[in-house]
Motif scaffolding. Structure first.
Motif, mmCIF file in Angstrom:
data_model
loop_
_atom_site.group_PDB
_atom_site.id
_atom_site.type_symbol
_atom_site.label_atom_id
_atom_site.label_comp_id
_atom_site.label_asym_id
_atom_site.label_seq_id
_atom_site.Cartn_x
_atom_site.Cartn_y
_atom_site.Cartn_z
ATOM 1 N N GLY A 18 45.375 23.500 56.204
ATOM 2 C CA GLY A 18 45.582 22.295 57.009
ATOM 3 C C GLY A 18 44.949 22.384 58.376
ATOM 4 O O GLY A 18 44.478 21.395 58.916
ATOM 5 N N SER A 19 44.897 23.574 58.965
ATOM 6 C CA SER A 19 44.303 23.716 60.294
ATOM 7 C C SER A 19 42.800 23.906 60.231
ATOM 8 O O SER A 19 42.133 23.870 61.256
ATOM 9 N N ALA A 20 42.228 24.076 59.069
ATOM 10 C CA ALA A 20 40.793 24.300 58.946
ATOM 11 C C ALA A 20 39.976 23.048 59.216
ATOM 12 O O ALA A 20 38.772 23.119 59.400
ATOM 13 N N THR A 21 40.592 21.868 59.264
ATOM 14 C CA THR A 21 39.840 20.643 59.498
ATOM 15 C C THR A 21 39.362 20.536 60.929
ATOM 16 O O THR A 21 38.451 19.781 61.221
ATOM 17 N N GLY A 22 39.988 21.254 61.865
ATOM 18 C CA GLY A 22 39.572 21.215 63.252
ATOM 19 C C GLY A 22 40.242 20.114 64.050
ATOM 20 O O GLY A 22 40.150 20.081 65.254
ATOM 21 N N ALA A 23 40.898 19.172 63.415
ATOM 22 C CA ALA A 23 41.576 18.092 64.116
ATOM 23 C C ALA A 23 43.066 18.334 64.076
ATOM 24 O O ALA A 23 43.630 18.585 63.030
ATOM 25 N N SER A 24 43.690 18.281 65.234
ATOM 26 C CA SER A 24 45.132 18.501 65.262
ATOM 27 C C SER A 24 45.843 17.249 64.781
ATOM 28 O O SER A 24 45.282 16.162 64.750
ATOM 29 N N ALA A 25 47.100 17.391 64.458
ATOM 30 C CA ALA A 25 47.893 16.250 64.004
ATOM 31 C C ALA A 25 47.994 15.197 65.095
ATOM 32 O O ALA A 25 47.982 14.006 64.826
ATOM 33 N N ALA A 26 48.060 15.621 66.351
ATOM 34 C CA ALA A 26 48.150 14.673 67.457
ATOM 35 C C ALA A 26 46.882 13.837 67.578
ATOM 36 O O ALA A 26 46.927 12.686 67.980
ATOM 37 N N GLU A 27 45.717 14.408 67.230
ATOM 38 C CA GLU A 27 44.462 13.680 67.335
ATOM 39 C C GLU A 27 44.289 12.663 66.212
ATOM 40 O O GLU A 27 43.554 11.710 66.356
ATOM 41 N N THR A 28 44.924 12.872 65.083
ATOM 42 C CA THR A 28 44.710 11.988 63.947
ATOM 43 C C THR A 28 45.926 11.153 63.587
ATOM 44 O O THR A 28 45.836 10.278 62.747
ATOM 45 N N GLU A 29 47.069 11.399 64.213
ATOM 46 C CA GLU A 29 48.281 10.647 63.890
ATOM 47 C C GLU A 29 48.079 9.173 64.213
ATOM 48 O O GLU A 29 47.798 8.797 65.340
ATOM 49 N N GLY A 30 48.175 8.350 63.214
ATOM 50 C CA GLY A 30 48.054 6.914 63.409
ATOM 51 C C GLY A 30 46.631 6.413 63.559
ATOM 52 O O GLY A 30 46.426 5.254 63.907
ATOM 53 N N LEU A 31 45.627 7.257 63.312
ATOM 54 C CA LEU A 31 44.235 6.821 63.440
ATOM 55 C C LEU A 31 43.970 5.686 62.466
ATOM 56 O O LEU A 31 44.226 5.796 61.275
ATOM 57 N N VAL A 32 43.466 4.565 62.979
ATOM 58 C CA VAL A 32 43.194 3.400 62.149
ATOM 59 C C VAL A 32 41.703 3.258 61.884
ATOM 60 O O VAL A 32 41.265 3.081 60.765
ATOM 61 N N ASN A 33 40.906 3.332 62.950
ATOM 62 C CA ASN A 33 39.485 3.075 62.833
ATOM 63 C C ASN A 33 38.760 3.861 63.919
ATOM 64 O O ASN A 33 39.319 4.115 64.974
ATOM 65 N N SER A 34 37.518 4.217 63.666
ATOM 66 C CA SER A 34 36.758 4.972 64.647
ATOM 67 C C SER A 34 35.273 4.679 64.485
ATOM 68 O O SER A 34 34.793 4.489 63.376
ATOM 69 N N GLN A 35 34.569 4.612 65.608
ATOM 70 C CA GLN A 35 33.120 4.475 65.578
ATOM 71 C C GLN A 35 32.524 5.495 66.528
ATOM 72 O O GLN A 35 32.978 5.626 67.667
ATOM 73 N N GLU A 36 31.544 6.246 66.051
ATOM 74 C CA GLU A 36 30.844 7.207 66.898
ATOM 75 C C GLU A 36 29.353 6.964 66.788
ATOM 76 O O GLU A 36 28.826 6.746 65.699
ATOM 77 N N THR A 37 28.687 6.998 67.927
ATOM 78 C CA THR A 37 27.248 6.789 67.986
ATOM 79 C C THR A 37 26.647 7.880 68.850
ATOM 80 O O THR A 37 27.268 8.313 69.818
ATOM 81 N N SER A 38 25.449 8.314 68.514
ATOM 82 C CA SER A 38 24.773 9.297 69.367
ATOM 83 C C SER A 38 23.343 8.839 69.630
ATOM 84 O O SER A 38 22.734 8.154 68.811
ATOM 85 N N PHE A 39 22.845 9.198 70.797
ATOM 86 C CA PHE A 39 21.490 8.864 71.216
ATOM 87 C C PHE A 39 20.856 10.094 71.830
ATOM 88 O O PHE A 39 21.536 10.986 72.319
#
Length: 150
Positions: A18-39
Motif C-alpha cells: 500500500g505504501s509503494a504507490t508513493g501517495a499518502s492516504a491524506a494526498e488521495t483521500e477524496g480525490l475527485v479529478n486532477s489535471q497536470e500539464t508540463s512545459f
C-alpha cells in the motif's frame, strides 16, 4: 501461534504494498479529478546559448473528502529554482460564478502550492481553475492554466 504469525506477515506485506504507490492516504483521500500539464521553459536568447531547458509542471486537483468541505489544490513546480513562481486556485459554481479564490507566490524556490475551499452545498457541476506562472532569468516566462471538475 502460527495463525498470528501468518496474519502479521500478511498485514506487513499489505502495508508495504500500500505504501509503494508513493501517495499518502491524506494526498488521495477524496480525490475527485486532477489535471497536470508540463512545459519546457526555453532560454529567451538574452543569456548564454548553452542554458539547459527547464521542465515546469502545473497541476490542479479537486477533492471531496468525507465530512469535510470540498477543496481544490493548485501546485506549480520546476526542475530549476525559479526567480518567481506563482499558483492560484479558484473555485466556481456550475453557472460560472466565483466561489473562492486563493493565491500564493514565492521567490527563489522550485515549488508553490495553494488550497482553496468550495463551500457549495450542491457541487456536481462545480469546477476549479488553476493559474500558474514561472519566471527565471535567461528563460522565457511560462504562464498556464489547469482545470478540474468535482
Amino acid at each position: 501461534m502460527k495463525l498470528k504469525r501468518s496474519l502479521f506477515i500478511t498485514a506487513l506485506g499489505l502495508s508495504i504494498l500500500g505504501s509503494a504507490t508513493g501517495a499518502s492516504a491524506a494526498e488521495t483521500e477524496g480525490l475527485v479529478n486532477s489535471q497536470e500539464t508540463s512545459f519546457t521553459q526555453e532560454p529567451d536568447g538574452t543569456g548564454s546559448t548553452i542554458l539547459a531547458k527547464n521542465k515546469v509542471r502545473m497541476s490542479l486537483s479537486t477533492y471531496n473528502p468525507i465530512i469535510k468541505t470540498n477543496y481544490a489544490v493548485a501546485k506549480s513546480s520546476s526542475d530549476k529554482r525559479q526567480d518567481y513562481i506563482y499558483a492560484r486556485a479558484k473555485t466556481f459554481n456550475g453557472d460560472g460564478s466565483l466561489i473562492k479564490s486563493k493565491s500564493a507566490s514565492s521567490t527563489k524556490t522550485d515549488y508553490i502550492g495553494v488550497k482553496t475551499l468550495n463551500d457549495s452545498i450542491y457541487f456536481p457541476n462545480d469546477f476549479a481553475i488553476g493559474t500558474h506562472t514561472f519566471k527565471l532569468k535567461g528563460y522565457k516566462t511560462v504562464n498556464g492554466q489547469t482545470k478540474a471538475y468535482w
